[in-house]
Scaffold this active site. Structure first.
Site, PDB file in Angstrom:
ATOM      1  N   SER A   1     -10.388 -26.007  54.339  1.00  0.00           N
ATOM      2  CA  SER A   1     -11.484 -25.394  55.256  1.00  0.00           C
ATOM      3  C   SER A   1     -12.919 -24.879  54.689  1.00  0.00           C
ATOM      4  O   SER A   1     -13.718 -25.266  55.122  1.00  0.00           O
ATOM      5  CB  SER A   1     -10.920 -24.525  56.391  1.00  0.00           C
ATOM      6  OG  SER A   1     -10.655 -23.250  55.848  1.00  0.00           O
TER       7      SER A   1
ATOM      8  N   MET B   1      -4.930 -22.617  43.979  1.00  0.00           N
ATOM      9  CA  MET B   1      -3.933 -21.678  43.753  1.00  0.00           C
ATOM     10  C   MET B   1      -3.293 -21.572  42.434  1.00  0.00           C
ATOM     11  O   MET B   1      -2.225 -20.958  42.074  1.00  0.00           O
ATOM     12  CB  MET B   1      -2.631 -21.824  44.746  1.00  0.00           C
ATOM     13  CG  MET B   1      -2.956 -21.693  46.072  1.00  0.00           C
ATOM     14  SD  MET B   1      -3.788 -20.076  46.609  1.00  0.00           S
ATOM     15  CE  MET B   1      -2.141 -19.018  46.380  1.00  0.00           C
TER      16      MET B   1
ATOM     17  N   ILE C   1      -4.045 -20.497  38.362  1.00  0.00           N
ATOM     18  CA  ILE C   1      -5.008 -19.532  37.566  1.00  0.00           C
ATOM     19  C   ILE C   1      -5.544 -20.449  36.269  1.00  0.00           C
ATOM     20  O   ILE C   1      -4.813 -21.009  35.668  1.00  0.00           O
ATOM     21  CB  ILE C   1      -4.094 -18.126  36.979  1.00  0.00           C
ATOM     22  CG1 ILE C   1      -3.738 -17.510  38.167  1.00  0.00           C
ATOM     23  CG2 ILE C   1      -5.090 -17.613  36.147  1.00  0.00           C
ATOM     24  CD1 ILE C   1      -2.916 -16.306  37.966  1.00  0.00           C
TER      25      ILE C   1
ATOM     26  N   HIS D   1     -12.778 -15.186  47.701  1.00  0.00           N
ATOM     27  CA  HIS D   1     -11.442 -14.504  47.669  1.00  0.00           C
ATOM     28  C   HIS D   1     -11.339 -13.519  48.978  1.00  0.00           C
ATOM     29  O   HIS D   1     -12.408 -12.922  49.468  1.00  0.00           O
ATOM     30  CB  HIS D   1     -11.267 -13.470  46.520  1.00  0.00           C
ATOM     31  CG  HIS D   1     -10.051 -12.687  46.422  1.00  0.00           C
ATOM     32  ND1 HIS D   1      -9.077 -13.288  46.047  1.00  0.00           N
ATOM     33  CD2 HIS D   1      -9.629 -11.595  47.010  1.00  0.00           C
ATOM     34  CE1 HIS D   1      -7.892 -12.293  46.065  1.00  0.00           C
ATOM     35  NE2 HIS D   1      -8.420 -11.311  46.599  1.00  0.00           N
TER      36      HIS D   1
ATOM     37  N   GLU E   1     -15.663 -16.623  55.875  1.00  0.00           N
ATOM     38  CA  GLU E   1     -15.719 -17.395  54.540  1.00  0.00           C
ATOM     39  C   GLU E   1     -16.670 -18.437  54.546  1.00  0.00           C
ATOM     40  O   GLU E   1     -17.087 -19.003  53.662  1.00  0.00           O
ATOM     41  CB  GLU E   1     -14.269 -17.708  53.961  1.00  0.00           C
ATOM     42  CG  GLU E   1     -13.481 -16.544  53.488  1.00  0.00           C
ATOM     43  CD  GLU E   1     -12.121 -17.127  53.074  1.00  0.00           C
ATOM     44  OE1 GLU E   1     -12.042 -18.150  52.440  1.00  0.00           O
ATOM     45  OE2 GLU E   1     -10.937 -16.415  53.382  1.00  0.00           O
TER      46      GLU E   1
HETATM   47  C1  GRF Z   1      -9.029 -18.736  51.743  1.00  0.00           C
HETATM   48  O1  GRF Z   1      -8.662 -17.538  52.531  1.00  0.00           O
HETATM   49  C2  GRF Z   1      -9.639 -18.413  50.382  1.00  0.00           C
HETATM   50  O2  GRF Z   1     -10.190 -17.146  50.164  1.00  0.00           O
HETATM   51  C3  GRF Z   1      -8.235 -18.194  49.866  1.00  0.00           C
HETATM   52  O3  GRF Z   1      -7.409 -19.409  50.257  1.00  0.00           O
HETATM   53  C4  GRF Z   1      -7.835 -19.563  51.514  1.00  0.00           C
HETATM   54  C5  GRF Z   1      -8.033 -21.164  51.538  1.00  0.00           C
HETATM   55  O4  GRF Z   1      -8.537 -21.552  52.610  1.00  0.00           O
HETATM   56  N1  GRF Z   1      -8.647 -18.096  48.337  1.00  0.00           N
HETATM   57  P1  GRF Z   1      -8.861 -23.234  52.773  1.00  0.00           P
HETATM   58  O5  GRF Z   1      -7.939 -23.942  52.091  1.00  0.00           O
HETATM   59  O6  GRF Z   1     -10.332 -23.309  52.436  1.00  0.00           O
HETATM   60  O7  GRF Z   1      -8.656 -23.323  54.274  1.00  0.00           O
END
Ligand code: GRF
Length: 191
Positions: free
Chosen positions: A21, A95, A97, A114, A179
């Protein structure tokens, strides 16, 4: 809304692992005339990431890279970045590192979003931990990526209130909405 076709914009790769998203909101932002970026590459470590659909919808090159062997994976990523003349990386729900070496090669050009008010709640399960600690606020942060997890210089943050009976799901939803505004704002702030 003023649209732009993206010449002279900063060629950007977005790295995802899931829903995407934030990727979607970045793509929409990139198409605005005042946006300094154009998204020309999507990298995913997960072939099933829902976010890959946005590559199809918006006709953006996608590359799925298996991260089982990180060293090898990062070499492949590096080749893709060079091939597509990428100058900025936006991690958006990625996801994995990334290694110190990779970050060194792309110093100052990797951003991350984040879901907490850093420096609080680095790492995973941020919402659950914020609620368990009876925080009154949480939020989201866009920051530069350095070799220390979720610790690079903060660019911008947005705060949300944690209400009574808040659940990790309701909080995640509220923060995600912020976000989607924060990432574009942070990019506008630095370019
Ligand atoms: C978001 O909350 C971001 O901050 C975290 O993972 C989530 C990803 O959401 N790192 P999306 O895949 O962008 O919908």
């Amino acid at each position: 809304m003023a649209l732009s076709i993206g010449y002279n914009k900063i060629k950007t790769a977005v790295f995802i692992s899931g829903t995407g998203s934030n990727l979607k909101s970045l793509i929409k932002f990139s198409k605005l005339k005042n946006s300094p970026i154009s998204i020309t590459l999507i990298i995913s470590d997960n072939s099933k990431a829902k976010g890959l659909n946005f590559g199809k919808i918006f006709k953006i090159r996608k590359k799925i890279i298996n991260f089982k062997n990180k060293n090898f994976a990062e070499k492949k990523v590096q080749i893709e970045l060079e091939r597509n003349q990428i100058n900025l990386i936006c991690l958006a729900g990625f996801m994995k590192i990334i290694s110190k070496n990779f970050i060194k090669n792309f110093k100052g050009k990797i951003l991350n979003i984040h879901p907490s008010l850093l420096p609080k709640y680095k790492g995973l399960n941020t919402h659950q931990r914020a609620i368990a600690n009876k925080e009154k606020f949480s939020g989201c942060t866009v920051h530069y990526v350095t070799s220390k997890l979720d610790s690079g210089k903060i660019i911008l943050q947005k705060k949300v209130r944690i209400i009574k009976n808040e659940t990790k799901t309701s909080l995640a939803k509220k923060i995600l909405k912020q976000e989607h505004k924060l990432y574009p704002e942070a990019i506008l702030k630095i370019f």
